[in-house]
Each structure stands twice: as structure tokens, then as C-alpha cells.
Scaffold this motif. Structure first.
Motif, mmCIF file in Angstrom:
data_model
loop_
_atom_site.group_PDB
_atom_site.id
_atom_site.type_symbol
_atom_site.label_atom_id
_atom_site.label_comp_id
_atom_site.label_asym_id
_atom_site.label_seq_id
_atom_site.Cartn_x
_atom_site.Cartn_y
_atom_site.Cartn_z
ATOM 1 N N GLU A 16 1.613 2.495 5.892
ATOM 2 C CA GLU A 16 1.559 1.138 6.450
ATOM 3 C C GLU A 16 2.120 1.098 7.863
ATOM 4 O O GLU A 16 1.587 0.413 8.745
ATOM 5 N N ALA A 17 3.202 1.833 8.117
ATOM 6 C CA ALA A 17 3.775 1.875 9.468
ATOM 7 C C ALA A 17 2.771 2.435 10.459
ATOM 8 O O ALA A 17 2.615 1.917 11.578
ATOM 9 N N GLN A 23 -2.821 -0.223 15.054
ATOM 10 C CA GLN A 23 -3.506 -1.489 15.309
ATOM 11 C C GLN A 23 -2.930 -2.195 16.534
ATOM 12 O O GLN A 23 -3.588 -3.039 17.146
ATOM 13 N N ALA A 24 -1.704 -1.844 16.899
ATOM 14 C CA ALA A 24 -1.078 -2.388 18.110
ATOM 15 C C ALA A 24 -1.399 -1.547 19.347
ATOM 16 O O ALA A 24 -0.870 -1.800 20.431
ATOM 17 N N LEU A 79 -2.623 -2.664 5.548
ATOM 18 C CA LEU A 79 -3.602 -1.739 4.988
ATOM 19 C C LEU A 79 -3.401 -1.541 3.493
ATOM 20 O O LEU A 79 -4.373 -1.494 2.727
ATOM 21 N N ILE A 80 -2.157 -1.420 3.061
ATOM 22 C CA ILE A 80 -1.881 -1.158 1.652
ATOM 23 C C ILE A 80 -2.435 -2.285 0.779
ATOM 24 O O ILE A 80 -3.065 -2.047 -0.257
ATOM 25 N N ALA A 103 -5.649 5.739 -3.216
ATOM 26 C CA ALA A 103 -5.042 6.708 -2.300
ATOM 27 C C ALA A 103 -6.093 7.354 -1.399
ATOM 28 O O ALA A 103 -5.856 7.560 -0.203
ATOM 29 N N ARG A 104 -7.263 7.666 -1.968
ATOM 30 C CA ARG A 104 -8.322 8.261 -1.149
ATOM 31 C C ARG A 104 -8.792 7.291 -0.074
ATOM 32 O O ARG A 104 -9.074 7.697 1.062
ATOM 33 N N ALA A 105 -8.851 5.998 -0.410
ATOM 34 C CA ALA A 105 -9.291 4.998 0.567
ATOM 35 C C ALA A 105 -8.278 4.831 1.696
ATOM 36 O O ALA A 105 -8.649 4.741 2.874
ATOM 37 N N VAL A 106 -6.993 4.796 1.349
ATOM 38 C CA VAL A 106 -5.953 4.708 2.385
ATOM 39 C C VAL A 106 -6.024 5.931 3.295
ATOM 40 O O VAL A 106 -5.959 5.824 4.528
#
Length: 451
Positions: A16-17, A23-24, A79-80, A103-106
Motif C-alpha cells: 500500500e505504501a 500515485q503521487a 490498492l489493498i 495477492a496475484r492481483a496486487v
């Protein structure tokens, strides 16, 4: 181009971080030791792999603090939560996730991001240069943990954490078990039947408790004196606290009606929750354990309906390391002695997948702002995010600091207008209304490059 943000650990918090910082507009490198260096709990090299449970707990954003945290993360483009929603499983009022596709999608989202690089390999020392986030979670490698201890001058705190077993659905006797969510919660029939229930009579329960107490357990090494986190107690530890403890905890029979014999009230009920989208695997809810494998098999097969159970995974126990964040971290989640390093996730002393990801979200945004030469305004303590980060960076008593799930007890009291002498339901609604308003205002004060 902006300086690169380095993140050690690709679990919930690190993933997530990385997403928030990228994204920034900040380049990010994730350093993940798996699959080159494995752990006893992980099975893959995927980022955000779920190992203890597949549940994000309640999704009710009006009456539950973790549901409010879900809401805040969704509002922040987390995202999570995006991937959890995409791969959710029926679970009544809870948010359960099909863990492998999740997990695969992340992993795919992060590896495909043009500003994110994933490097496989272990980081063993605290870095002295650049911008870093340590999000190594409860299974921080021994070498890095030793480096953290050497820097902080204090022993990293630790407790023992346990995981629950997973059963193959086709080995469960459905002439005994039935499908029903407690109190028939859920908007659809699928959600109202998201749990599988195994009933016990008083005699069966008493025999089960006797076997549980007598079973061979994992012994700790000499000198290991850590305690347990109350939210993840092994069932045998609960049983040791009193023979009725389990019947009033994970085995409580309330809100359930035996579909095979509606007139018969169970003395206790073991619940299993779907663990994958196919419905081929179910985990035994609340049955974290430190029993040895042979003992687990024999004891769990005493549960009516599980006499012929085949286990896809047995339970286990591991050391869960975290730092004394109130002493070591500043309000920006930076290590006071090395402010180029932030910490995020379970290693900071929050407990749970969602809480870990939430602290990753904040750490990623804080680091991105710092790299851009900005300072984020303090996160309002009236929000779920703010309540958590305030708790770990100074709100908690350092001498008695223990891992904590998000809960309304961490929130400042409501004022007279919102609070007063309301009942609990109205009071919780007051907390969540205030939090949502304040969180939206905080998000509006700064925007990611992608927003």
C-alpha cells in the motif's frame, strides 16, 4: 525526477505504501526477500500474501471501527481495498478475500506500475541514506531485526502469534454440518450462508476441551518469554483460562439454527469460513493453535462433521516482532534516531491486515510529501487512520505497549452535540459520521498526482 523511495517488505503495508507514493509521482523500489528467502508461513513470492486468515473483518462503516477504516482507505484510493473488493468472498457482514487471486492481483498492479520496481533479496542492515520505509511485518528477518535492535538500543518487543488450520470442503460431513451466517447476516442468500457450522453437545464439548488441554503443544525455546496478542490467542490458551471460555468465544452457539434439527439447540458450535472463491477450502474460525501437527489432526477430528477431515494446512505458531513505536517513532512515523527511515505495518504495533495496510497508506503519503518538499497536515485523531497513528506514535503508554486493532476506544470522545447520553449504536454512528467528514477534509488538503 524525484528521489526514489525504498520500501523493505512487500506485505500489506509495503504494497500500500508503494502504491500511494507512486500515485503521487514518486519512483519506488520494493525490496522483498521472498521467494529467495522464505518464511515458515508464506508459500509464494507474491506481494500482499495473506498467511493467517483470509478475513478483513467487518465491512460495516457505520457501526464498526475496522469497517470505518475500510471506508477511509477506499476514499484514499487504497490498492489493498480495491483488490479486496474485486476478490471478495461471501462472508455475511465481513469482508473475506480469495487470498491467492488477491495477492496475484496486487502483485500485478505493482509490478505493472511504471514508477515501481520490485527487487528480490534480503536487506539486512538499516540504510543510512535516502528515503526508506521498513514494512517487514511480524516475520522480520533475524538479521534486520538485530540491526533495528542495535540502532534503537532496546530489545524489540515480541509476542507469539498463531494461525488456524484449513480444511478441504469435500471432506466435511454435510449430514452433520450446515451453512449459515450468524443471525443470518448478509444481503444475499450466498452471504447469509457464508459460514459452515459444526454443532456440539455438552458431552462432545467437554471431551473436546479435555483433549485440547491434554494435547502435545509446541514448546518455546529457553529464554523466550513473549506473551500473546489477545485477538489471536491459540484455542488451547483460551481453554486454559476456563472450560467455558471457548463456548463464549469462537465456539458460541448464539444466532445459529441447526438446519438438520431446528428444535435442537447446540451447546457449542465450531464455524468454518470459505477460504477461496471455488469454495473448496474452509478455515476454522478462531482456531489458531500451537498444538503439534499430530495432535491437531486427532483433536480437530473430534469436531462433529470433521471426523474425516483432510487438512490443506494445519495451524502453527510463530514469533511476531514489533517495535516500541511510542518511544521510537515521531508523529510522521519516522525513526527518531534516523529520520530518513519510516516504519509501517504490523512491526509498528498495529494488529491486523487492514490496520497494517492503513499504516502503509499513511507512511507512503508522508514519505511522498517529504520527497516533494511538502509536509502533510496531521491526520485528524477523530478518524480511524488518525486514531491508529496517534496511538502508535505517542498515544499509547510506552511501558505497556502491545499490538492493537483499531477500535472506538482509541477515538476522542464525541462532543455534546454528537455524543451526549446516546446509546452505543447512535454513539458509534456519531464517531463514524465525524470521522468520514474529517477524513474527506484531510484528503482535500492534499492530492496525489493521480487524483
Amino acid at each position: 525526477m524525484a528521489e526514489t523511495l525504498h520500501i523493505i517488505g512487500g506485505g500489506m503495508a509495503g504494497s500500500e505504501a508503494a502504491w500511494q507514493a507512486a500515485q503521487a509521482g514518486i519512483p519506488v523500489t520494493i525490496h522483498e526477500m521472498r521467494p529467495k528467502v522464505g518464511t515458515f508461513a508464506h508459500r509464494t513470492g507474491d506481494l500482499a500474501e495473506m498467511v493467517c486468515s483470509n478475513s478483513f473483518r467487518s465491512d460495516d462503516s457505520e457501526q464498526n471501527a475496522v469497517g470505518l477504516l475500510h471506508w477511509e482507505m477506499r476514499a484514499a484510493g487504497g490498492l489493498i481495498m480495491q483488490m479486496a473488493d474485486k476478490h471478495r468472498l461471501p462472508a455475511g457482514g465481513a469482508l473475506a478475500v480469495d487470498r491467492d487471486p488477491f495477492a496475484r492481483a496486487v502483485t500485478a498492479m505493482l509490478r505493472d506500475h511504471p514508477l515501481i520496481t520490485v527487487e528480490d533479496g534480503e536487506i539486512t542492515d538499516l540504510p543510512s541514506y535516502g528515503h526508506w520505509i521498513i514494512a517487514t511485518g511480524p516475520l522480520t528477518s533475524g538479521a534486520l531485526a538485530e540491526s533495528i535492535r542495535a540502532e534503537t538500543g532496546a530489545e524489540a518487543l515480541a509476542f507469539f502469534d498463531a494461525i488456524a488450520p484449513i480444511v478441504h470442503f469435500d471432506s466435511i460431513n454435510m449430514d452433520v454440518a450446515w451453512m449459515q451466517s450468524r443471525y443470518d447476516k448478509g444481503e444475499t442468500e450466498e452471504e447469509r450462508t457464508a459460514y459452515l457450522n459444526c454443532p456440539m453437545t455438552k458431552d462432545q464439548y467437554e471431551a473436546f476441551i479435555d483433549a485440547l488441554l491434554a494435547a502435545d503443544k509446541t514448546e518455546f525455546h529457553e529464554g523466550e518469554t513473549a506473551g500473546y496478542f489477545d485477538g489471536c490467542l491459540p484455542i488451547e490458551v483460551m481453554a486454559e483460562r476456563g472450560r467455558e471460555t471457548l463456548r463464549h468465544g469462537p465456539m458460541k452457539p448464539v444466532g445459529l439454527t441447526n438446519a438438520h434439527n431446528p428444535q435442537e439447540k447446540a451447546y457449542a458450535v465450531v464455524q468454518l469460513r470459505r477460504d477461496n472463491a471455488l469454495g473448496t477450502l474452509y478455515n476454522i474460525v478462531g482456531f489458531q493453535t500451537k498444538m503439534k501437527y499430530g495432535a491437531q489432526t486427532s483433536v480437530f477430528k473430534m469436531i462433529p462433521g470433521l471426523e474425516d477431515a483432510r487438512f490443506a494446512r494445519l495451524g502453527g505458531i510463530h514469533r511476531n516482532t514489533f517495535i516500541n513505536s511510542p518511544t521510537l517513532l515521531d508523529p510522521q512515523m519516522r525513526l527518531r534516531s534516523r529520520p530518513n527511515i519510516r516504519f509501517a505495518g504490523q512491526i509498528t504495533g498495529v494488529e491486523g491486515y487492514v490496520e497494517s495496510a492503513a499504516m502503509g497508506l499513511l507512511a507512503g503519503r508522508m514519505a511522498a510529501a517529504e520527497i516533494r518538499g511538502e509536509v502533510l497536515p496531521p491526520v485528524p485523531g477523530t478518524t480511524a487512520m488518525g486514531a491508529l497513528v496517534h496511538h502508535i506514535t505517542g498515544g499509547a503508554e510506552a511501558k505497556t505497549f502491545q499490538p492493537m486493532n483499531v477500535n472506538f476506544g482509541l477515538f476522542p470522545p464525541l462532543d455534546g452535540v454528537r455524543g451526549g447520553r446516546r446509546g452505543r449504536k447512535e454513539r458509534y454512528k456519531g464517531y463514524t459520521d465525524r470521522a468520514k467528514e474529517d477524513w474527506q477534509h484531510w484528503l482535500g488538503q492534499h492530492r496525489l498526482a493521480a487524483e
